[in-house]
Design a protein around this motif. Structure first.
Motif, PDB file in Angstrom:
ATOM      1  N   ASN A  53       0.827  -1.212   0.000  1.00 13.49           N
ATOM      2  CA  ASN A  53       0.000   0.000   0.000  1.00 13.49           C
ATOM      3  C   ASN A  53       0.857   1.257   0.000  1.00 13.49           C
ATOM      4  OD1 ASN A  53      -2.352  -1.502   0.000  1.00 13.49           O
ATOM      5  ND2 ASN A  53      -2.564  -1.490   2.222  1.00 13.49           N
ATOM      6  N   THR A  54       1.965   1.225   0.717  1.00 13.03           N
ATOM      7  CA  THR A  54       2.877   2.368   0.712  1.00 13.03           C
ATOM      8  C   THR A  54       3.479   2.584  -0.662  1.00 13.03           C
ATOM      9  OG1 THR A  54       3.418   2.034   3.043  1.00 13.03           O
ATOM     10  CG2 THR A  54       4.966   3.327   1.755  1.00 13.03           C
ATOM     11  N   ALA A  55       3.826   1.510  -1.346  1.00 11.58           N
ATOM     12  CA  ALA A  55       4.401   1.634  -2.690  1.00 11.58           C
ATOM     13  C   ALA A  55       3.404   2.276  -3.659  1.00 11.58           C
ATOM     14  CB  ALA A  55       4.823   0.256  -3.205  1.00 11.58           C
ATOM     15  N   ILE A  56       2.127   1.972  -3.505  1.00 12.69           N
ATOM     16  CA  ILE A  56       1.099   2.587  -4.354  1.00 12.69           C
ATOM     17  C   ILE A  56       1.033   4.095  -4.097  1.00 12.69           C
ATOM     18  CG2 ILE A  56      -1.382   2.700  -4.830  1.00 12.69           C
ATOM     19  CD1 ILE A  56      -1.476  -0.321  -4.132  1.00 12.69           C
ATOM     20  N   ILE A  57       1.046   4.468  -2.821  1.00 11.01           N
ATOM     21  CA  ILE A  57       1.033   5.890  -2.474  1.00 11.01           C
ATOM     22  C   ILE A  57       2.260   6.584  -3.044  1.00 11.01           C
ATOM     23  CG2 ILE A  57       1.176   7.523  -0.545  1.00 11.01           C
ATOM     24  CD1 ILE A  57      -0.363   5.412   1.120  1.00 11.01           C
ATOM     25  N   LEU A  58       3.412   5.962  -2.916  1.00 12.22           N
ATOM     26  CA  LEU A  58       4.656   6.535  -3.423  1.00 12.22           C
ATOM     27  C   LEU A  58       4.590   6.759  -4.929  1.00 12.22           C
ATOM     28  CD1 LEU A  58       7.637   7.329  -3.151  1.00 12.22           C
ATOM     29  CD2 LEU A  58       8.223   4.897  -3.294  1.00 12.22           C
TER      30      LEU A  58
END
Length: 309
Positions: free
Chosen positions: A224-229
Protein backbone atom coordinates in the motif's frame (compact mmCIF):
# COMPACT_ATOMS: atom_id res chain seq x y z
CA UNK A 1 24.92 -23.25 8.75
CA UNK A 2 28.38 -24.73 9.48
CA UNK A 3 27.90 -25.17 13.22
CA UNK A 4 27.56 -28.83 14.15
CA UNK A 5 25.05 -29.26 16.96
CA UNK A 6 24.47 -32.98 16.45
CA UNK A 7 24.29 -34.93 19.74
CA UNK A 8 24.57 -31.71 21.77
CA UNK A 9 22.26 -30.48 24.51
CA UNK A 10 20.62 -27.22 23.42
CA UNK A 11 18.76 -24.66 25.51
CA UNK A 12 16.42 -22.66 23.29
CA UNK A 13 15.47 -19.45 25.15
CA UNK A 14 12.26 -17.83 23.96
CA UNK A 15 8.62 -18.47 23.18
CA UNK A 16 8.08 -16.43 20.02
CA UNK A 17 8.27 -17.01 16.28
CA UNK A 18 12.02 -17.71 16.23
CA UNK A 19 11.78 -20.41 18.88
CA UNK A 20 8.74 -21.95 17.18
CA UNK A 21 10.60 -22.07 13.86
CA UNK A 22 13.82 -23.51 15.31
CA UNK A 23 12.52 -26.29 17.53
CA UNK A 24 11.72 -28.94 14.90
CA UNK A 25 15.01 -28.75 12.92
CA UNK A 26 17.10 -28.57 16.10
CA UNK A 27 15.32 -31.51 17.71
CA UNK A 28 15.88 -33.65 14.62
CA UNK A 29 19.68 -33.66 15.16
CA UNK A 30 20.44 -32.59 18.72
CA UNK A 31 20.71 -34.96 21.66
CA UNK A 32 18.31 -32.80 23.65
CA UNK A 33 16.46 -29.49 23.18
CA UNK A 34 14.98 -27.63 26.13
CA UNK A 35 12.66 -24.69 25.49
CA UNK A 36 13.24 -22.12 28.23
CA UNK A 37 10.56 -19.46 28.41
CA UNK A 38 9.74 -16.72 30.89
CA UNK A 39 6.11 -16.66 29.76
CA UNK A 40 4.29 -18.61 27.03
CA UNK A 41 2.82 -17.35 23.75
CA UNK A 42 -0.23 -18.37 21.76
CA UNK A 43 0.88 -20.85 19.09
CA UNK A 44 -1.73 -21.81 16.49
CA UNK A 45 -1.11 -24.74 14.18
CA UNK A 46 -2.48 -24.55 10.64
CA UNK A 47 -2.28 -26.44 7.38
CA UNK A 48 0.35 -24.83 5.16
CA UNK A 49 -0.92 -26.14 1.83
CA UNK A 50 -2.74 -24.41 -0.99
CA UNK A 51 -5.70 -26.17 -2.51
CA UNK A 52 -6.03 -26.05 -6.29
CA UNK A 53 -9.07 -25.99 -8.57
CA UNK A 54 -8.45 -27.78 -11.88
CA UNK A 55 -11.17 -26.01 -13.85
CA UNK A 56 -10.50 -22.46 -12.60
CA UNK A 57 -7.87 -20.24 -14.29
CA UNK A 58 -4.73 -19.83 -12.20
CA UNK A 59 -4.98 -16.02 -12.06
CA UNK A 60 -8.47 -16.32 -10.54
CA UNK A 61 -7.20 -18.81 -7.93
CA UNK A 62 -4.30 -16.51 -7.01
CA UNK A 63 -6.60 -13.48 -6.75
CA UNK A 64 -9.04 -15.38 -4.53
CA UNK A 65 -6.24 -16.63 -2.27
CA UNK A 66 -4.86 -13.13 -1.88
CA UNK A 67 -8.31 -11.72 -1.08
CA UNK A 68 -8.91 -14.53 1.42
CA UNK A 69 -5.65 -13.85 3.28
CA UNK A 70 -6.42 -10.13 3.36
CA UNK A 71 -9.96 -10.49 4.71
CA UNK A 72 -9.70 -13.46 7.08
CA UNK A 73 -6.97 -12.04 9.37
CA UNK A 74 -9.00 -8.83 9.66
CA UNK A 75 -12.04 -10.82 10.78
CA UNK A 76 -9.99 -12.94 13.17
CA UNK A 77 -8.28 -9.96 14.81
CA UNK A 78 -11.63 -8.18 15.17
CA UNK A 79 -13.11 -11.31 16.77
CA UNK A 80 -10.16 -11.46 19.19
CA UNK A 81 -10.74 -7.84 20.19
CA UNK A 82 -14.49 -8.24 20.66
CA UNK A 83 -14.58 -11.73 22.22
CA UNK A 84 -11.16 -12.35 23.83
CA UNK A 85 -12.36 -15.04 26.25
CA UNK A 86 -14.01 -17.07 23.50
CA UNK A 87 -10.86 -16.98 21.36
CA UNK A 88 -8.68 -17.81 24.37
CA UNK A 89 -10.85 -20.87 25.14
CA UNK A 90 -10.83 -21.95 21.49
CA UNK A 91 -7.03 -21.73 21.23
CA UNK A 92 -6.64 -23.56 24.54
CA UNK A 93 -8.79 -26.50 23.39
CA UNK A 94 -6.84 -26.83 20.13
CA UNK A 95 -3.50 -26.55 21.94
CA UNK A 96 -4.38 -29.21 24.53
CA UNK A 97 -5.23 -31.67 21.74
CA UNK A 98 -1.82 -31.15 20.13
CA UNK A 99 0.30 -31.37 23.28
CA UNK A 100 1.93 -34.62 24.41
CA UNK A 101 0.72 -36.04 27.71
CA UNK A 102 3.79 -34.94 29.68
CA UNK A 103 3.35 -31.24 28.85
CA UNK A 104 0.84 -29.33 30.95
CA UNK A 105 -1.09 -26.52 29.32
CA UNK A 106 -0.74 -24.40 32.46
CA UNK A 107 1.85 -22.96 32.88
CA UNK A 108 3.68 -23.92 29.69
CA UNK A 109 1.07 -22.86 27.12
CA UNK A 110 -1.24 -20.49 29.01
CA UNK A 111 -0.29 -16.88 28.16
CA UNK A 112 -0.94 -14.05 30.63
CA UNK A 113 -2.56 -11.83 27.98
CA UNK A 114 -5.51 -12.05 25.61
CA UNK A 115 -5.05 -13.03 21.94
CA UNK A 116 -3.64 -10.21 19.80
CA UNK A 117 -2.62 -8.05 22.72
CA UNK A 118 0.63 -9.51 21.46
CA UNK A 119 1.25 -11.20 18.12
CA UNK A 120 0.23 -14.83 17.70
CA UNK A 121 2.72 -17.42 16.51
CA UNK A 122 1.64 -19.67 13.66
CA UNK A 123 2.92 -23.23 13.38
CA UNK A 124 2.85 -24.40 9.73
CA UNK A 125 1.60 -27.99 9.47
CA UNK A 126 2.00 -28.39 13.24
CA UNK A 127 5.76 -28.97 13.05
CA UNK A 128 6.37 -27.28 16.42
CA UNK A 129 3.75 -29.37 18.23
CA UNK A 130 5.00 -32.46 16.42
CA UNK A 131 8.51 -31.83 17.73
CA UNK A 132 7.19 -31.69 21.31
CA UNK A 133 6.30 -35.38 20.98
CA UNK A 134 9.96 -36.30 20.48
CA UNK A 135 11.62 -37.88 23.54
CA UNK A 136 14.54 -35.43 23.39
CA UNK A 137 12.42 -32.26 23.79
CA UNK A 138 11.61 -30.55 27.11
CA UNK A 139 9.79 -27.36 28.13
CA UNK A 140 10.73 -25.22 31.14
CA UNK A 141 8.77 -22.11 32.16
CA UNK A 142 10.36 -19.70 34.62
CA UNK A 143 12.70 -16.75 35.00
CA UNK A 144 16.40 -17.26 34.37
CA UNK A 145 18.60 -16.44 37.36
CA UNK A 146 22.01 -16.95 35.77
CA UNK A 147 24.04 -18.66 33.08
CA UNK A 148 26.49 -21.23 34.45
CA UNK A 149 29.38 -23.17 32.97
CA UNK A 150 27.14 -26.17 32.48
CA UNK A 151 23.91 -24.46 31.41
CA UNK A 152 21.13 -22.32 32.91
CA UNK A 153 20.01 -21.72 36.48
CA UNK A 154 16.28 -20.97 36.92
CA UNK A 155 15.11 -18.80 39.85
CA UNK A 156 13.23 -21.70 41.50
CA UNK A 157 16.53 -23.63 41.77
CA UNK A 158 15.98 -25.79 38.71
CA UNK A 159 19.01 -26.29 36.48
CA UNK A 160 19.14 -26.97 32.76
CA UNK A 161 22.19 -28.67 31.32
CA UNK A 162 23.24 -27.23 27.97
CA UNK A 163 26.21 -27.41 25.64
CA UNK A 164 24.64 -24.73 23.40
CA UNK A 165 22.38 -21.79 24.29
CA UNK A 166 20.25 -20.19 21.56
CA UNK A 167 18.77 -16.79 22.46
CA UNK A 168 15.52 -16.39 20.55
CA UNK A 169 14.39 -13.67 22.91
CA UNK A 170 12.81 -10.87 20.89
CA UNK A 171 13.79 -7.78 18.98
CA UNK A 172 15.68 -4.56 19.55
CA UNK A 173 13.47 -2.32 17.47
CA UNK A 174 15.13 0.58 15.64
CA UNK A 175 13.29 2.43 12.88
CA UNK A 176 15.53 3.27 9.96
CA UNK A 177 18.22 0.92 11.18
CA UNK A 178 19.25 3.51 13.79
CA UNK A 179 20.48 5.83 11.02
CA UNK A 180 20.35 9.51 11.93
CA UNK A 181 18.03 11.70 9.90
CA UNK A 182 19.40 15.18 9.23
CA UNK A 183 17.80 18.31 7.82
CA UNK A 184 20.25 21.09 6.97
CA UNK A 185 22.88 19.27 9.00
CA UNK A 186 20.75 18.98 12.16
CA UNK A 187 19.75 15.56 13.49
CA UNK A 188 15.98 14.96 13.54
CA UNK A 189 14.69 12.19 15.84
CA UNK A 190 11.84 9.84 14.95
CA UNK A 191 10.39 10.07 18.43
CA UNK A 192 6.87 11.50 18.86
CA UNK A 193 6.62 12.84 15.31
CA UNK A 194 3.30 12.22 13.59
CA UNK A 195 2.95 9.77 10.72
CA UNK A 196 1.21 10.83 7.51
CA UNK A 197 -0.70 8.14 5.59
CA UNK A 198 1.30 5.38 7.26
CA UNK A 199 4.33 6.25 5.14
CA UNK A 200 5.83 9.71 5.85
CA UNK A 201 6.85 11.62 8.99
CA UNK A 202 5.80 15.13 9.94
CA UNK A 203 8.42 17.73 9.00
CA UNK A 204 10.67 15.34 7.04
CA UNK A 205 10.78 16.17 3.29
CA UNK A 206 10.69 13.49 0.59
CA UNK A 207 11.13 10.51 2.89
CA UNK A 208 8.77 7.57 2.52
CA UNK A 209 9.35 4.47 4.65
CA UNK A 210 7.85 1.01 4.37
CA UNK A 211 5.95 -0.08 7.46
CA UNK A 212 3.71 -3.12 7.65
CA UNK A 213 0.92 -4.24 9.95
CA UNK A 214 1.26 -5.77 13.39
CA UNK A 215 -1.88 -7.87 12.98
CA UNK A 216 -1.76 -8.77 9.29
CA UNK A 217 0.82 -9.70 6.68
CA UNK A 218 3.71 -7.23 6.86
CA UNK A 219 4.07 -7.03 3.07
CA UNK A 220 0.52 -5.73 2.63
CA UNK A 221 1.54 -2.50 4.33
CA UNK A 222 4.59 -2.22 2.09
CA UNK A 223 2.41 -2.78 -0.99
CA UNK A 224 0.00 0.00 0.00
CA UNK A 225 2.88 2.37 0.71
CA UNK A 226 4.40 1.63 -2.69
CA UNK A 227 1.10 2.59 -4.35
CA UNK A 228 1.03 5.89 -2.47
CA UNK A 229 4.66 6.53 -3.42
CA UNK A 230 3.99 5.91 -7.12
CA UNK A 231 0.99 8.23 -7.19
CA UNK A 232 2.84 10.93 -5.25
CA UNK A 233 5.90 10.82 -7.52
CA UNK A 234 3.72 11.04 -10.62
CA UNK A 235 1.82 14.02 -9.18
CA UNK A 236 5.04 15.84 -8.30
CA UNK A 237 6.52 15.16 -11.75
CA UNK A 238 3.41 16.48 -13.53
CA UNK A 239 3.44 19.68 -11.48
CA UNK A 240 7.18 20.33 -11.37
CA UNK A 241 7.42 19.75 -7.62
CA UNK A 242 10.71 18.71 -6.00
CA UNK A 243 9.73 18.57 -2.34
CA UNK A 244 6.81 17.23 -0.29
CA UNK A 245 6.76 17.82 3.47
CA UNK A 246 4.00 16.47 5.76
CA UNK A 247 2.63 19.14 8.13
CA UNK A 248 0.30 17.87 10.84
CA UNK A 249 -2.70 20.12 11.62
CA UNK A 250 -3.47 20.93 15.24
CA UNK A 251 -6.79 19.08 15.24
CA UNK A 252 -5.06 15.80 14.32
CA UNK A 253 -2.64 15.96 17.26
CA UNK A 254 -5.24 15.66 20.01
CA UNK A 255 -5.32 12.25 21.68
CA UNK A 256 -2.45 10.71 19.68
CA UNK A 257 -2.29 6.95 19.23
CA UNK A 258 0.61 4.55 19.58
CA UNK A 259 2.19 3.30 16.38
CA UNK A 260 2.18 -0.33 17.62
CA UNK A 261 -0.92 -1.48 19.49
CA UNK A 262 0.86 -4.36 21.21
CA UNK A 263 1.89 -5.04 24.81
CA UNK A 264 4.99 -7.13 23.99
CA UNK A 265 8.12 -6.21 25.93
CA UNK A 266 10.17 -5.41 22.83
CA UNK A 267 7.46 -2.93 21.77
CA UNK A 268 7.10 -1.16 25.11
CA UNK A 269 10.88 -0.80 25.46
CA UNK A 270 11.10 1.00 22.11
CA UNK A 271 7.87 3.01 22.34
CA UNK A 272 9.56 6.32 23.24
CA UNK A 273 11.70 6.08 20.10
CA UNK A 274 8.75 5.68 17.71
CA UNK A 275 6.69 8.24 15.82
CA UNK A 276 2.99 8.35 16.68
CA UNK A 277 -0.35 8.52 14.87
CA UNK A 278 -2.96 11.27 14.94
CA UNK A 279 -6.72 11.00 15.24
CA UNK A 280 -7.98 12.60 12.02
CA UNK A 281 -7.66 12.30 8.25
CA UNK A 282 -4.51 10.80 6.77
CA UNK A 283 -2.82 10.99 10.17
CA UNK A 284 -4.89 8.14 11.62
CA UNK A 285 -3.23 4.71 11.95
CA UNK A 286 -3.72 2.13 9.24
CA UNK A 287 -5.67 -0.90 10.43
CA UNK A 288 -7.42 -2.73 7.58
CA UNK A 289 -5.33 -3.76 4.53
CA UNK A 290 -8.32 -3.92 2.17
CA UNK A 291 -9.64 -0.44 3.06
CA UNK A 292 -6.10 0.92 3.10
CA UNK A 293 -5.55 -0.49 -0.38
CA UNK A 294 -8.66 1.29 -1.67
CA UNK A 295 -7.50 4.56 -0.09
CA UNK A 296 -3.98 4.13 -1.44
CA UNK A 297 -5.17 3.35 -4.98
CA UNK A 298 -8.02 5.85 -5.34
CA UNK A 299 -8.13 8.03 -2.21
CA UNK A 300 -6.64 11.37 -1.22
CA UNK A 301 -2.84 11.42 -1.28
CA UNK A 302 -2.01 15.15 -1.13
CA UNK A 303 -3.84 16.51 1.93
CA UNK A 304 -1.42 17.34 4.74
CA UNK A 305 1.55 17.77 2.39
CA UNK A 306 3.29 21.03 1.63
CA UNK A 307 4.84 21.06 -1.84
CA UNK A 308 7.60 23.24 -3.24
CA UNK A 309 9.31 23.45 -6.63
Amino acid sequence: MDFNYEKKKIALIGSGATAVSLLAPLAARAAEVTIVQRSPSYIAAFENRSRTCEHVPLFVVIACRRLYWIIMPCIFVLFCQCFPKAVRDMLQKKTVKLLPGWVEHDPHFKPRYNPWEQRLCFDPDGRFYGALHRPNVKVVTGKIESITESGIQIQDSRTIEADVIVTATGLNMKLGGDIDMRINGKTVPWSKRFIWNGSMVDGIPNMIFMLGYTNHSWTLGADNTAIILGRLWAYMARNGMRSAVPRVPQEATEKPKRLWQLSATYVTLAEDKFPICGNAGLWKPRACPLLDYVRARWGDYTSGLRFSA
